[in-house]
Motif scaffolding. Sequence first.
Motif, PDB file in Angstrom:
ATOM      1  N   PRO A   1      25.876  40.146  72.577  1.00 47.39           N
ATOM      2  CA  PRO A   1      25.201  39.270  73.552  1.00 47.39           C
ATOM      3  C   PRO A   1      26.096  38.079  73.928  1.00 47.39           C
ATOM      4  O   PRO A   1      26.469  37.279  73.064  1.00 47.39           O
ATOM      5  CB  PRO A   1      23.947  38.807  72.802  1.00 47.39           C
ATOM      6  N   ILE A   2      26.434  37.974  75.197  1.00 47.18           N
ATOM      7  CA  ILE A   2      27.312  36.896  75.637  1.00 47.18           C
ATOM      8  C   ILE A   2      26.660  35.536  75.406  1.00 47.18           C
ATOM      9  O   ILE A   2      27.350  34.546  75.133  1.00 47.18           O
ATOM     10  CB  ILE A   2      27.684  37.075  77.123  1.00 47.18           C
ATOM     11  N   ASP A   3      25.322  35.478  75.469  1.00 44.22           N
ATOM     12  CA  ASP A   3      24.658  34.193  75.275  1.00 44.22           C
ATOM     13  C   ASP A   3      24.672  33.737  73.823  1.00 44.22           C
ATOM     14  O   ASP A   3      24.221  32.627  73.521  1.00 44.22           O
ATOM     15  CB  ASP A   3      23.222  34.225  75.817  1.00 44.22           C
ATOM     16  N   ARG A   4      25.224  34.558  72.932  1.00 45.29           N
ATOM     17  CA  ARG A   4      25.394  34.135  71.542  1.00 45.29           C
ATOM     18  C   ARG A   4      26.836  33.700  71.260  1.00 45.29           C
ATOM     19  O   ARG A   4      27.168  33.355  70.125  1.00 45.29           O
ATOM     20  CB  ARG A   4      24.991  35.269  70.600  1.00 45.29           C
ATOM     21  N   LEU A   5      27.665  33.705  72.277  1.00 40.64           N
ATOM     22  CA  LEU A   5      29.053  33.275  72.129  1.00 40.64           C
ATOM     23  C   LEU A   5      29.191  31.792  72.438  1.00 40.64           C
ATOM     24  O   LEU A   5      28.381  31.200  73.147  1.00 40.64           O
ATOM     25  CB  LEU A   5      29.961  34.057  73.080  1.00 40.64           C
TER      26      LEU A   5
ATOM     27  N   ALA B   1      29.852  32.170  83.277  1.00 42.10           N
ATOM     28  CA  ALA B   1      29.766  31.162  84.332  1.00 42.10           C
ATOM     29  C   ALA B   1      28.402  30.473  84.314  1.00 42.10           C
ATOM     30  O   ALA B   1      28.310  29.245  84.463  1.00 42.10           O
ATOM     31  CB  ALA B   1      30.024  31.810  85.692  1.00 42.10           C
ATOM     32  N   LYS B   2      27.340  31.251  84.119  1.00 43.86           N
ATOM     33  CA  LYS B   2      25.993  30.676  84.091  1.00 43.86           C
ATOM     34  C   LYS B   2      25.807  29.755  82.891  1.00 43.86           C
ATOM     35  O   LYS B   2      25.130  28.725  82.975  1.00 43.86           O
ATOM     36  CB  LYS B   2      24.954  31.798  84.051  1.00 43.86           C
ATOM     37  N   LEU B   3      26.424  30.113  81.762  1.00 39.29           N
ATOM     38  CA  LEU B   3      26.264  29.345  80.531  1.00 39.29           C
ATOM     39  C   LEU B   3      27.281  28.218  80.395  1.00 39.29           C
ATOM     40  O   LEU B   3      27.160  27.381  79.501  1.00 39.29           O
ATOM     41  CB  LEU B   3      26.383  30.280  79.319  1.00 39.29           C
TER      42      LEU B   3
ATOM     43  N   ILE C   1      46.731  30.899  86.381  1.00 42.05           N
ATOM     44  CA  ILE C   1      45.715  30.418  87.307  1.00 42.05           C
ATOM     45  C   ILE C   1      44.695  29.611  86.528  1.00 42.05           C
ATOM     46  O   ILE C   1      44.551  29.762  85.311  1.00 42.05           O
ATOM     47  CB  ILE C   1      45.007  31.570  88.050  1.00 42.05           C
ATOM     48  N   GLU C   2      43.982  28.735  87.228  1.00 44.19           N
ATOM     49  CA  GLU C   2      42.908  27.999  86.580  1.00 44.19           C
ATOM     50  C   GLU C   2      41.917  27.512  87.634  1.00 44.19           C
ATOM     51  O   GLU C   2      42.227  27.468  88.828  1.00 44.19           O
ATOM     52  CB  GLU C   2      43.455  26.812  85.781  1.00 44.19           C
ATOM     53  N   ALA C   3      40.728  27.160  87.164  1.00 46.05           N
ATOM     54  CA  ALA C   3      39.705  26.563  88.015  1.00 46.05           C
ATOM     55  C   ALA C   3      39.597  25.093  87.632  1.00 46.05           C
ATOM     56  O   ALA C   3      39.102  24.762  86.555  1.00 46.05           O
ATOM     57  CB  ALA C   3      38.366  27.269  87.835  1.00 46.05           C
ATOM     58  N   SER C   4      40.058  24.229  88.504  1.00 44.45           N
ATOM     59  CA  SER C   4      40.110  22.805  88.189  1.00 44.45           C
ATOM     60  C   SER C   4      38.726  22.205  87.989  1.00 44.45           C
ATOM     61  O   SER C   4      38.573  21.216  87.271  1.00 44.45           O
ATOM     62  CB  SER C   4      40.844  22.050  89.300  1.00 44.45           C
ATOM     63  N   ALA C   5      37.702  22.799  88.614  1.00 46.26           N
ATOM     64  CA  ALA C   5      36.358  22.255  88.522  1.00 46.26           C
ATOM     65  C   ALA C   5      35.654  22.629  87.227  1.00 46.26           C
ATOM     66  O   ALA C   5      34.567  22.112  86.941  1.00 46.26           O
ATOM     67  CB  ALA C   5      35.530  22.717  89.717  1.00 46.26           C
ATOM     68  N   GLU C   6      36.247  23.528  86.431  1.00 44.68           N
ATOM     69  CA  GLU C   6      35.618  23.990  85.194  1.00 44.68           C
ATOM     70  C   GLU C   6      36.256  23.307  83.979  1.00 44.68           C
ATOM     71  O   GLU C   6      37.453  22.989  84.005  1.00 44.68           O
ATOM     72  CB  GLU C   6      35.781  25.505  85.046  1.00 44.68           C
ATOM     73  N   PRO C   7      35.498  23.100  82.917  1.00 43.82           N
ATOM     74  CA  PRO C   7      36.080  22.499  81.705  1.00 43.82           C
ATOM     75  C   PRO C   7      37.232  23.317  81.136  1.00 43.82           C
ATOM     76  O   PRO C   7      38.232  22.765  80.678  1.00 43.82           O
ATOM     77  CB  PRO C   7      34.895  22.450  80.724  1.00 43.82           C
TER      78      PRO C   7
END
Length: 243
Positions: free
Chosen positions: A49-53, A95-97, A190-196
């Motif tokens: 379960p990804i929500d347990r990571l 992304a959602k979490l 590559i990276e997403a600057s808006a993400e932690p």
Amino acid sequence: MAALIGKARPVVGLTASVHGSRIAWWANRLALRRAGASAVRITAEQTYPIDRLDALVVGGGDDIDATLYGESVNPQIRIDPERDHLEMRALDCAAKLGLPVLGICRGSQMINVHRGGSLHMDIHAIYEEAPHMRTVLPRKRIRIEPDSRLYSILGIAECRVNALHHQSVDRLGDGLRVVARERAGIVQGIEASAEPFLIGVQWHPEYLLTDSRQQGLFRTLVDTALGHPPAYEPLPDAVQAAD
């Protein structure tokens, strides 16, 4: 993100092919353990379960199904559609979490495809001057953008990395920027600057276990999962290079 209260170590999921390299799994597991995390291997047959990571590493392996970015499948290229679908769902959930995510080689490409980008299916058809190189040893020189998170983690403008890929990022996905290239122009980071923490590297830092800079990718991933991301400040233009 999973609750960390009472946990000895954050749990980091590592995606892989069902018959993927066990050497890669053990190298990543060791790198994550040294960084203070526990790793769990996730495949199409061994789900989790990804929500347990607390964080996610999208690992290396087979090529990505070209139909995911609007191209025709090359029958001579080995793909793993079940893994593709697993990772697309995992990245949706991450992304959602708000989970920190590190993409390694194929994983970097998958981050780009997940965000609507595309790939060069054969880098040597596009970058004819690029050397043909497949080695776990750091032999390829790359340059890193000084105003990037990748730069702040590695702390260096140029370094040598290993290379096991024959595909690379072409059209960038939404919210991503190129932060590292090799001399021939092939995208290496590559990276997403808006993400932690959402970073993809085209090389394999898990095999560079004695390189403390490269291991910093895993340490920063884990620190971010723990809620302690390092302060990010663009480094000055005048910087050193590593051999």
